[in-house]
Design a protein around this motif. Structure first.
Motif, mmCIF file in Angstrom:
data_model
loop_
_atom_site.group_PDB
_atom_site.id
_atom_site.type_symbol
_atom_site.label_atom_id
_atom_site.label_comp_id
_atom_site.label_asym_id
_atom_site.label_seq_id
_atom_site.Cartn_x
_atom_site.Cartn_y
_atom_site.Cartn_z
ATOM 1 N N ALA A 310 -16.057 59.914 57.544
ATOM 2 C CA ALA A 310 -14.755 59.018 56.813
ATOM 3 C C ALA A 310 -13.761 59.253 57.577
ATOM 4 O O ALA A 310 -12.874 58.587 58.060
ATOM 5 C CB ALA A 310 -14.728 58.993 55.476
ATOM 6 N N VAL A 311 -13.301 60.784 57.614
ATOM 7 C CA VAL A 311 -12.091 61.397 57.997
ATOM 8 C C VAL A 311 -12.011 61.216 59.601
ATOM 9 O O VAL A 311 -11.046 60.878 60.382
ATOM 10 C CB VAL A 311 -11.810 62.618 57.649
ATOM 11 C CG1 VAL A 311 -10.648 63.112 58.182
ATOM 12 C CG2 VAL A 311 -11.354 62.852 56.038
ATOM 13 N N ALA A 312 -13.337 61.636 60.236
ATOM 14 C CA ALA A 312 -13.130 61.446 61.716
ATOM 15 C C ALA A 312 -12.992 59.911 62.336
ATOM 16 O O ALA A 312 -12.609 60.030 63.226
ATOM 17 C CB ALA A 312 -14.556 61.958 62.207
ATOM 18 N N LEU A 313 -13.480 59.047 61.667
ATOM 19 C CA LEU A 313 -13.459 57.764 62.061
ATOM 20 C C LEU A 313 -12.142 57.124 61.840
ATOM 21 O O LEU A 313 -11.704 56.051 62.192
ATOM 22 C CB LEU A 313 -14.773 56.898 61.216
ATOM 23 C CG LEU A 313 -15.803 57.239 62.062
ATOM 24 C CD1 LEU A 313 -16.935 56.155 61.279
ATOM 25 C CD2 LEU A 313 -16.034 56.849 63.567
ATOM 26 N N PRO A 315 -8.383 56.345 61.761
ATOM 27 C CA PRO A 315 -7.274 56.833 62.297
ATOM 28 C C PRO A 315 -5.836 56.729 61.621
ATOM 29 O O PRO A 315 -4.801 56.940 61.932
ATOM 30 C CB PRO A 315 -7.244 55.788 63.338
ATOM 31 C CG PRO A 315 -7.593 54.382 62.788
ATOM 32 C CD PRO A 315 -8.734 54.849 61.911
ATOM 33 N N VAL A 316 -6.020 56.200 60.202
ATOM 34 C CA VAL A 316 -4.678 56.236 59.437
ATOM 35 C C VAL A 316 -4.934 57.461 58.568
ATOM 36 O O VAL A 316 -5.675 57.610 57.613
ATOM 37 C CB VAL A 316 -4.659 55.056 58.590
ATOM 38 C CG1 VAL A 316 -3.557 54.920 57.688
ATOM 39 C CG2 VAL A 316 -4.853 53.642 59.448
ATOM 40 N N PRO A 317 -3.812 58.350 58.411
ATOM 41 C CA PRO A 317 -3.466 59.523 57.837
ATOM 42 C C PRO A 317 -3.664 59.413 56.282
ATOM 43 O O PRO A 317 -4.216 59.879 55.808
ATOM 44 C CB PRO A 317 -2.360 60.073 58.167
ATOM 45 C CG PRO A 317 -2.054 59.500 59.646
ATOM 46 C CD PRO A 317 -2.458 57.977 59.547
ATOM 47 N N VAL A 318 -2.705 58.329 55.768
ATOM 48 C CA VAL A 318 -2.783 58.208 54.417
ATOM 49 C C VAL A 318 -4.239 57.854 53.816
ATOM 50 O O VAL A 318 -4.636 58.492 52.957
ATOM 51 C CB VAL A 318 -1.689 57.110 53.878
ATOM 52 C CG1 VAL A 318 -1.832 56.751 52.575
ATOM 53 C CG2 VAL A 318 -0.307 57.550 54.357
ATOM 54 N N ALA A 319 -5.053 56.743 54.750
ATOM 55 C CA ALA A 319 -6.083 56.507 54.075
ATOM 56 C C ALA A 319 -7.064 57.659 54.395
ATOM 57 O O ALA A 319 -8.027 57.641 53.573
ATOM 58 C CB ALA A 319 -6.699 55.419 55.155
ATOM 59 N N ASP A 320 -7.088 58.793 55.410
ATOM 60 C CA ASP A 320 -7.837 59.892 55.253
ATOM 61 C C ASP A 320 -7.760 60.590 53.961
ATOM 62 O O ASP A 320 -8.687 60.788 53.265
ATOM 63 C CB ASP A 320 -7.202 60.814 56.210
ATOM 64 C CG ASP A 320 -7.553 60.319 57.792
ATOM 65 O OD1 ASP A 320 -8.199 59.425 57.914
ATOM 66 O OD2 ASP A 320 -7.178 61.033 58.845
ATOM 67 N N LEU A 321 -6.527 60.747 53.446
ATOM 68 C CA LEU A 321 -6.293 61.302 52.138
ATOM 69 C C LEU A 321 -6.985 60.836 51.053
ATOM 70 O O LEU A 321 -7.444 61.436 50.094
ATOM 71 C CB LEU A 321 -4.652 61.625 52.068
ATOM 72 C CG LEU A 321 -4.103 62.686 53.231
ATOM 73 C CD1 LEU A 321 -2.659 62.564 52.634
ATOM 74 C CD2 LEU A 321 -4.828 63.893 53.110
#
Length: 457
Positions: A310-313, A315-321
């Motif tokens: 999920a994190v690798a795919l 590109p949005v930092p906030v969405a990563d968190l």
């Protein structure tokens, strides 16, 4: 199990009384001990929470539980003989039984399996005498192990020696005593010694067995006396040589056995069954925990991979968190169900905050890499996602791995961090983890799910 906790809390007091002079046990207290022992064994047999695979792995122990239940119902007692090869264990049992029930071959290792005979001389014949292979044999490790297992299941142990205690015998005595089995230490073949030598031996054995066997439980026996050459003078004054075998002398052993059996009776069997139930309960708990940990590790790795992908795919930092938090919460809730200690979403979130706070203190560099990688993805408008996403995914995988290990420790301890608190737990996890190995595993798991990442990188 509440029953087993009651047993464990009650047993130390009972055991402390056993070291004192034997006291007459009332029928009411015997019944209480028997009822509690039966209740504990029934609880083990009928506990539906024990997984089939755990029950199967402990099948022999569960069969022993059934045998103990049967013994308690019938009022049977088991007395096992234990000791080195050729000290006269089988001969002692034969003398007690009044028949040649067990082999007394002079060859070492003649007794290769446990055998038993019913001691009809004691009351209703509910006492069984069990012969065991000798310890300290050459190539007899399996037989020695069998002897120890039988002695550990017996209600009372006759530990037989034919001289002063050896180091092996003293060690074996301590092992049996640690199982809280009553022990009668028998110096057999006493006919070979003079009265002065017997006294010296008893004094030495008593010193060596101090703290293990009470002095009143150390007795003499001559179960199978050796023949002696006797010279007789007839009426004419001529000498005649004759080989004679002295009479068997096991009176002291019988007297001590009767005293213990009459004073403590079925309480011996009840205590043995209670101890066995407690030990088996601990084993069952350990096996269940081991099975849960094995499943937990697979579960953690599954969620680590999901988070890494999920994190690798993304590109949005906030969405990563946000994605990372959702995955970690789901993982902890799933783990809590596995350990039968369900957590709510809020409780799982609080647990993550606790673990995360310690991680931030102890591994700031790793989190810095995470945020730098996330910033790279944002600054390049997504063009470097495939280049940096895999690395960031591996870091996310690694962080979730640590969260999972910490959460599993917390759950395995019954929702407790222990005396050291969460900081010590997380520190020990970090110290014991091979970061490079976990990161390589992370990249492999992520690439297996993302072929495009593999080809792009």
């Amino acid at each position: 199990m509440k029953i087993l906790k009651r047993l464990q809390s009650a047993m130390p007091e009972w055991l402390s009384r056993k070291s004192e002079a034997p006291a007459r046990t009332t029928e009411a207290s015997e019944a209480d001990h028997l009822d509690l022992a039966q209740e504990s064994l029934d609880a083990l047999v009928n506990d539906k929470r024990v997984p089939p695979e755990v029950r199967e792995s402990l099948m022999q122990d569960y069969e022993e539980v059934q045998a103990m239940l049967d013994r308690l119902e019938r009022g049977h007692l088991h007395i096992a003989v234990f000791g080195r090869v050729s000290v006269g264990k089988s001969a002692l049992l034969n003398a007690l039984l009044g028949e040649q029930r067990f082999s007394t071959s002079p060859l070492h290792g003649e007794t290769t399996k446990a055998e038993r005979g019913q001691w009809q001389e004691y009351e209703d014949g509910g006492v069984f005498l069990i012969d065991t292979p000798g310890i300290n044999e050459v190539d007899g490790e399996a037989r020695e192990q069998l002897a120890r297992e039988v002695a550990g299941r017996a209600d009372l142990v006759l530990f037989v020696v034919d001289s002063d205690l050896t180091e092996t015998e003293t060690r074996a005595l301590r092992e049996i005593a640690a199982l809280h089995r009553p022990i009668i230490l028998v110096l057999n073949k006493s006919d070979r010694y003079s009265p002065a030598e017997r006294q010296t031996l008893i004094e030495s054995i008593t010193r060596h067995a101090a703290g293990i066997v009470e002095p009143h439980n150390i007795v003499l026996a001559s179960a199978d006396p050796a023949e002696r050459l006797v010279i007789r003078v007839d009426e004419s004054g001529e000498e005649q040589e004759e080989w004679q075998r002295p009479a068997t002398d096991i009176a002291a052993v019988k007297e001590r056995l009767w005293d213990i059996l009459q004073n403590e009776g079925q309480t011996l069997a009840a205590l043995n069954a209670s101890l066995f139930a407690s030990q088996l309960s601990d084993q069952v708990g350990e096996r269940i925990l081991e099975a849960r940990r094995e499943l937990g590790q697979k579960l953690i790795r599954k969620y680590c991979t999901a988070k890494g992908v999920a994190v690798a795919l993304n590109p949005v930092p906030v969405a990563d968190l946000v994605a990372a938090a959702v995955v970690d919460v789901s993982m902890i809730m799933h783990l809590s169900k596995l350990y039968a200690l369900p957590l709510t979403k809020n409780e799982a979130g609080d647990l993550i905050k606790t673990i995360g706070a310690q991680m931030a203190l102890l591994m700031g560099t790793v989190w810095a890499v995470h945020f730098i990688s996330s910033a790279l993805k944002l600054g390049s408008a997504g063009l470097t996602t495939l280049l940096t996403g895999g690395a960031q995914g591996a870091v996310a995988y690694y962080s979730t791995w640590i969260v999972g290990q910490a959460a599993e420790h917390y759950l395995a301890q019954g929702k407790s961090w222990g005396e050291g608190g969460p900081k010590l737990v997380v520190r020990e996890i970090l110290d014991n983890l091979d970061r490079d190995s976990i990161l390589r595993q992370a990249k492999a798991d992520i690439r297996a799910r993302l072929p495009s990442v593999s080809s792009a990188s």
